[in-house]
Enzyme design. Sequence first.
Site, PDB file in Angstrom:
ATOM      1  N   GLU A  19      13.212  35.506  33.013  1.00  0.00           N
ATOM      2  CA  GLU A  19      13.612  36.259  31.820  1.00  0.00           C
ATOM      3  C   GLU A  19      14.575  35.454  30.965  1.00  0.00           C
ATOM      4  OE1 GLU A  19      13.319  39.915  29.819  1.00  0.00           O
ATOM      5  OE2 GLU A  19      12.355  39.274  31.636  1.00  0.00           O
ATOM      6  N   GLN A  44      10.716  38.336  22.309  1.00  0.00           N
ATOM      7  CA  GLN A  44      11.450  38.068  23.477  1.00  0.00           C
ATOM      8  C   GLN A  44      12.639  37.181  23.339  1.00  0.00           C
ATOM      9  OE1 GLN A  44       8.761  37.509  26.418  1.00  0.00           O
ATOM     10  NE2 GLN A  44      10.159  37.494  27.951  1.00  0.00           N
ATOM     11  N   LYS A 291      10.761  42.312  27.711  1.00  0.00           N
ATOM     12  CA  LYS A 291      11.179  41.776  29.004  1.00  0.00           C
ATOM     13  C   LYS A 291       9.967  41.181  29.710  1.00  0.00           C
ATOM     14  CE  LYS A 291      15.367  43.498  28.543  1.00  0.00           C
ATOM     15  NZ  LYS A 291      15.323  43.531  27.074  1.00  0.00           N
ATOM     16  N   ASP A 292      10.202  40.106  30.446  1.00  0.00           N
ATOM     17  CA  ASP A 292       9.118  39.412  31.123  1.00  0.00           C
ATOM     18  C   ASP A 292       8.588  40.200  32.315  1.00  0.00           C
ATOM     19  OD1 ASP A 292       9.037  37.285  29.429  1.00  0.00           O
ATOM     20  OD2 ASP A 292      10.263  35.969  30.658  1.00  0.00           O
ATOM     21  N   LYS A 293       7.519  39.673  32.891  1.00  0.00           N
ATOM     22  CA  LYS A 293       6.809  40.392  33.945  1.00  0.00           C
ATOM     23  C   LYS A 293       7.479  40.282  35.308  1.00  0.00           C
ATOM     24  CE  LYS A 293       2.430  40.562  36.450  1.00  0.00           C
ATOM     25  NZ  LYS A 293       1.036  40.097  36.538  1.00  0.00           N
TER      26      LYS A 293
END
Length: 659
Positions: A19, A44, A291-293
């Site tokens: 992230e 992001q 937000k990232d995975k």
Amino acid sequence: MEMTEMTSVSLKRGSVAIEDNDSVAPAEEAKRQKVSGCCPTTGQDGIENSSLPSSEKVPGPPETAEQGEKNSEVPSEEEEEEDGLSEEEEEEEEEAESFADMMKHGLTELDVGITKFVSSHQGFSGILKERYSDFVVHEIGRDGRISHLSDLSVPVDEEDPSEDVFTVLTAEEKQRLEELQLFKNKETSVAIEVIEDTKEKRTIIHQAIKSLFPGLETKTEDREGKKYIVAYHAAGKKALANPRKHSWPKSRGSYCHFVLYKENKDTMDAINLLSKYLRVKPNIFSYMGTKDKRAITVQEIAVLKITAQRLAHLNKCLMNFKLGNFSYQKNPLKLGELQGNHFTVVLRNITGTDNQVEQAMNSLKEIGFINYYGMQRFGTTAVPTYQVGRAILQNSWAEVMDLILKPRSGAEKGYLVKCREEWAKSKDPAAALRKLPVKRCVEGQLLRGLSKYGMKNIVSAFGIIPRNNRLMYIHSYQSYVWNNMVSKRIDEYGLKPVPGDLVLKGATATFIEEDDVNNYSIHDVVMPLPGFDVIYPKHKISEAYREMLTADNLDIDNMRHKIRDYSLSGAYRKIIIRPQNVSWEVVAYDDPKIPLFNTDVDNLEGRPPPVFASEGKYRALKMDFSLPPSTYATMAIREVLKMDTSIKNQTQLNTTWLR
């Protein structure tokens, strides 16, 4: 500054996309990136999304919730191919063979200008993101408070229907109503028989249909001595496009704000999934950053005219999701309104002594880290995104097309390999497109554009790709230049401000003069991302910028592009970031699979925090810190461990995945 030997960290496959701190440019980048006179819709990372274009589904730029109001309840024509959260284990099994092969051809930090450290401590190794639950991100909101999921209850509202609304209809009835709502058959109405004919039961059925299937009207009819609730379209398709505004109480804010807790799912996928279950378009949702995975993340979301009760009901349907902390407010959220993110990170199986850890964390707390753009900014394949961006800026459109579509080293999904092979063989966009079952990836969108506009109009064909995704390529090139120039600046002048450096006064960059150099620290110094509306330092690094762009056949004195979208004004970025709210502890453990701290859901469920023995088979470093927008947590962790954070490097170091 002392350069020390770089150590290593082992990474699970897929864990490099750590992230970064999201949203639009932070305060220190007060000189906003301007494209065609306005900021791009951001995601992001700040100036733009940091999750760069790849062979995945690419959603278009989100409309604002206000823009989406007119068709807020219209189901998306292109629904997601997947209708739920896939299990992490299944994903890892599916990708296991291809990932290590692909990463043999990926980038290293050296490739993108990441070469320096600020601290002098001895590095040590550890395992980063062995489990996605070892990386937790909590959004810091507009008011400076850290977002937590702490309450699953629904606000008391007399206007909300009862819980029976969600259970009164059978699965078959819901199916028929959905088909009616979406005009999937020739039926003009659906009749639901009232088995227990009471006024209360009829009221609940009316409420259920209107709440769950916006755009439908209902009426009660007697048929052969039986009562039926009949659902129908009051005004044809217009009713679906313009849902029942009159049904939303005027005293209630138009937006339901809630906290979204998610595991192993990125924000856009989460929004698409919520939209599918609610049968609405994704553009009625708004948020401050994506937000990232591969993490557990907690963030605030707002949605237009969907009740908290409907949202809370999803907690019973969705795995690895929780929605809570509901409130009704007048306004949506806007990208960039957040103040940053708070990170909780576990580095497992560390080799550093307690003294090494103490030195590393104290340095992070007191000095900080170089504010490099992280590896995820540049893509993970053999064709770096900055190369595409450079070709765009050079007006080399044939090269842009070739870089995106040509066969590349390393493993990819089979259909992409076949698509690239077909393109290399035939140069027929229609034939290559037929090899793609998922046509919303960047490659599919470009091929659609080439089919539509022809091979002689690559500019228009490329324009089919959503604007944000096109701009990410050139922002990647800017980031590549910035990383290289900051490394040169630190190598040349160290960690002290010098005459000719740049600092911000408000939104304006000014030079540090000889007589006021002692009024500043290295934390005040900024460096420009190249553009037509920035100034460059008045020392050797200015010439380094010029030399680098000249080598790339670009004119630093003329950064305006003949296509307005690609004329970048530039921005300023602090070269050193000092995290806030830094804390840490070293814990002992025996089982690599046990969680080492509680999540918000654990706390809601009343689980006691883990208890650690004084000694164990392994040691882990648990770190907490807050970062402003547009900074990368990976780069903070890199500074602590003295490691190369690229997936390529970690794959070479850790070819056997710990499970």
